[in-house]
Design an enzyme around this catalytic site. Structure first.
Site, PDB file in Angstrom:
ATOM      1  N   ASP A  64      -8.429   8.787   8.626  1.00 23.84           N
ATOM      2  CA  ASP A  64      -7.241   8.624   9.456  1.00 23.84           C
ATOM      3  C   ASP A  64      -7.104   7.139   9.768  1.00 23.84           C
ATOM      4  O   ASP A  64      -7.987   6.348   9.453  1.00 23.84           O
ATOM      5  CB  ASP A  64      -7.283   9.492  10.720  1.00 23.84           C
ATOM      6  CG  ASP A  64      -8.447   9.181  11.658  1.00 23.84           C
ATOM      7  OD1 ASP A  64      -9.369   8.442  11.250  1.00 23.84           O
ATOM      8  OD2 ASP A  64      -8.447   9.673  12.789  1.00 23.84           O
ATOM      9  N   TYR A  66      -6.875   3.270  11.264  1.00 22.66           N
ATOM     10  CA  TYR A  66      -7.643   2.486  12.238  1.00 22.66           C
ATOM     11  C   TYR A  66      -7.066   2.741  13.628  1.00 22.66           C
ATOM     12  O   TYR A  66      -5.852   2.837  13.803  1.00 22.66           O
ATOM     13  CB  TYR A  66      -7.534   0.998  11.914  1.00 22.66           C
ATOM     14  CG  TYR A  66      -8.178   0.576  10.613  1.00 22.66           C
ATOM     15  CD1 TYR A  66      -9.532   0.811  10.365  1.00 22.66           C
ATOM     16  CD2 TYR A  66      -7.446  -0.096   9.639  1.00 22.66           C
ATOM     17  CE1 TYR A  66     -10.129   0.394   9.175  1.00 22.66           C
ATOM     18  CE2 TYR A  66      -8.031  -0.519   8.451  1.00 22.66           C
ATOM     19  CZ  TYR A  66      -9.372  -0.270   8.216  1.00 22.66           C
ATOM     20  OH  TYR A  66      -9.950  -0.683   7.050  1.00 22.66           O
TER      21      TYR A  66
END
Length: 221
Positions: A64, A66
């Protein structure tokens, strides 16, 4: 509704009209209203915008986005120019140098995307400071569909699966034309467990050349 601006619009038309995606949109509207969420909502689909379906040569699958301020911009592992490269990206650059001799300093991976590397996360949004906070909210249905539609292509694709989240998608890649390269995640927690030394960048280019395609220039400038 979503407007990617290229062939993905037609390919994903039914996905974007599905109840699963509409429920995800309702969830995201509330999340962006009440929390700090990354990336900016206008950047969510940058990976698809930069790499149309028919141009994909390589799929680099991340987890997913940062979750720190100023980092995520809709392409897995990439940050914008001027933003310090996160540790995972530094490890990717180390492996590229050891494998193909390219020394990278720019953390902005758009040059890869323009050559056909789809920089796709399995989940496309995240709350600030809370990794995996949008996991299980509906993004996986869409990204699984994207992988399945790419799997159906006749032109060979290289799938780079690094880490558990990415490797869990291996079952979606059933077309024997494609090449799957998998190893541990480049995170400092696991890079020494098999990411370093994987030589995925040279293996990828050998496969592309063997199938009559231009290899990827792994430099970022």
């Amino acid at each position: 509704m979503v407007n990617i601006g290229n062939s993905w619009d037609d390919i994903l038309k039914e996905d974007f009209a599905s109840e699963s995606y509409l429920a995800l949109r309702r969830f995201l509207a509330e999340e962006y209203r009440t929390h700090t969420v990354y990336p900016d909502m206008h950047d969510i689909f940058n990976a698809l915008k930069a790499t149309p379906y028919e141009k994909v040569k390589v799929v680099l699958l991340g987890q997913d986005p940062y979750h720190g301020a100023g980092q995520a911009h809709g392409m897995c592992f990439s940050v914008k120019p001027g933003v310090p490269a996160p540790p995972s990206l530094l490890n990717i650059f180390k492996e590229i140098y050891d494998d193909v001799g390219v020394l990278n300093t720019s953390p902005y991976l758009v040059k890869w995307a323009e050559q056909g590397v789809l920089l796709l996360n399995t989940v496309l949004t995240v709350r600030e400071g809370q990794p995996n906070s949008h996991k299980g909210r509906g993004w996986e249905t869409l990204t699984d569909s994207i992988i399945s539609k790419l799997n159906a292509r006749e032109v060979p694709i290289v799938f780079l699966l690094w880490g558990g989240n990415a490797r869990s998608k291996k079952s979606l890649i059933t077309n024997p034309r494609h090449l799957i390269l998998e190893c541990p995640h480049p995170s400092p927690l696991s890079a020494y467990s098999g990411f370093f030394g994987c030589r995925h960048f040279s293996k990828c280019n050998s496969f592309l050349a063997k199938n009559g395609m231009e290899p990827i220039d792994w430099s970022t400038r």
